[in-house]
Design a protein around this motif. Structure first.
Motif, short mmCIF file in Angstrom:
data_model
loop_
_atom_site.label_atom_id
_atom_site.label_comp_id
_atom_site.label_asym_id
_atom_site.label_seq_id
_atom_site.Cartn_x
_atom_site.Cartn_y
_atom_site.Cartn_z
N GLY A 88 -53.85 47.97 160.19
CA GLY A 88 -52.43 47.79 159.94
C GLY A 88 -51.57 48.00 161.17
N ASP A 89 -52.08 48.71 162.15
CA ASP A 89 -51.36 48.95 163.41
C ASP A 89 -51.33 47.70 164.28
N LEU A 90 -52.11 46.70 163.90
CA LEU A 90 -52.27 45.49 164.70
C LEU A 90 -51.75 44.24 163.99
N GLU A 91 -50.76 44.41 163.11
CA GLU A 91 -50.23 43.28 162.35
C GLU A 91 -49.79 42.14 163.27
N GLY A 92 -49.10 42.46 164.36
CA GLY A 92 -48.65 41.43 165.29
C GLY A 92 -49.80 40.67 165.92
N VAL A 93 -50.88 41.37 166.18
CA VAL A 93 -52.07 40.74 166.77
C VAL A 93 -52.75 39.84 165.73
N LEU A 94 -52.89 40.36 164.51
CA LEU A 94 -53.58 39.61 163.47
C LEU A 94 -52.77 38.41 162.99
N ALA A 95 -51.45 38.46 163.14
CA ALA A 95 -50.59 37.35 162.70
C ALA A 95 -50.75 36.12 163.58
N ASP A 96 -51.02 36.31 164.85
CA ASP A 96 -51.21 35.20 165.79
C ASP A 96 -52.42 35.55 166.65
N PRO A 97 -53.61 35.42 166.10
CA PRO A 97 -54.81 35.97 166.74
C PRO A 97 -55.11 35.40 168.12
N PRO A 98 -55.30 36.29 169.09
CA PRO A 98 -55.79 35.86 170.39
C PRO A 98 -57.31 35.70 170.30
N GLU A 99 -57.91 35.22 171.36
CA GLU A 99 -59.37 35.14 171.40
C GLU A 99 -59.97 36.51 171.71
N VAL A 100 -59.26 37.28 172.55
CA VAL A 100 -59.74 38.59 172.98
C VAL A 100 -58.59 39.58 172.85
N ILE A 145 -61.35 37.48 166.55
CA ILE A 145 -60.89 38.15 167.76
C ILE A 145 -62.02 39.01 168.33
N GLU A 146 -62.29 38.86 169.60
CA GLU A 146 -63.29 39.69 170.26
C GLU A 146 -62.62 40.95 170.79
N PRO A 147 -62.93 42.12 170.23
CA PRO A 147 -62.34 43.36 170.75
C PRO A 147 -63.11 43.85 171.97
N ARG A 148 -62.36 44.31 172.96
CA ARG A 148 -62.96 44.95 174.13
C ARG A 148 -62.28 46.30 174.27
N VAL A 149 -63.05 47.36 174.05
CA VAL A 149 -62.52 48.71 173.97
C VAL A 149 -62.96 49.52 175.17
N ALA A 150 -61.99 50.20 175.82
CA ALA A 150 -62.30 51.05 176.97
C ALA A 150 -61.15 52.03 177.19
N ARG A 151 -61.41 53.05 177.97
CA ARG A 151 -60.30 53.91 178.41
C ARG A 151 -59.25 53.01 179.05
N THR A 152 -58.00 53.42 178.97
CA THR A 152 -56.92 52.54 179.39
C THR A 152 -57.02 52.12 180.85
N THR A 153 -57.49 52.96 181.73
CA THR A 153 -57.65 52.57 183.13
C THR A 153 -58.58 51.36 183.24
N GLN A 154 -59.72 51.42 182.57
CA GLN A 154 -60.68 50.32 182.61
C GLN A 154 -60.17 49.13 181.81
#
Length: 114
Positions: free
Chosen positions: A44-56, A82-91
């Protein structure tokens, strides 16, 4: 939209400084970006992302990586293609800037502090 600079609690995007968490979407930067549970990412925190899905979607989990990305959130993203890529914010910022040169539609959800 590439990130110019990131440090704990502060990010510069296109010359503008943000000190609250940010979503980078096709229509620009959204800040502050709040989550239902501060250190856990809910679909639910990603409604804007899910409304217009990017590829990544590049997800920055904080300077120290303290924001949790539960499997249900990853599944919701994958279910939308959507392909999620998860990392610490610096990376995550490094990955985001690297991907900006590709032709893929990219978005980012970046937690700036812990």
């Amino acid at each position: 939209m590439a990130v110019d600079d990131y440090a704990f609690g502060r990010i510069t995007i296109a010359g503008r400084v943000y000190t609250k968490d940010v979503l980078l979407l096709s229509d620009g930067v959204h800040s502050p970006w709040w989550r239902k549970e501060g250190h856990s990412l809910d679909p639910g925190d990603l409604e804007g992302v899910l409304a217009d899905p990017p590829e990544v979607l590049v997800i920055g989990t904080g300077y120290y990586g303290n924001m949790d990305v539960p499997e249900k959130t990853l599944k919701a993203l994958r279910d939308k293609g959507i392909e999620p890529r998860v990392a610490r914010t610096t990376q995550a910022v490094e990955e985001l800037n690297r991907l900006m040169g590709d032709s893929a539609r990219i978005a980012a959800a970046l937690h700036l502090t812990c």
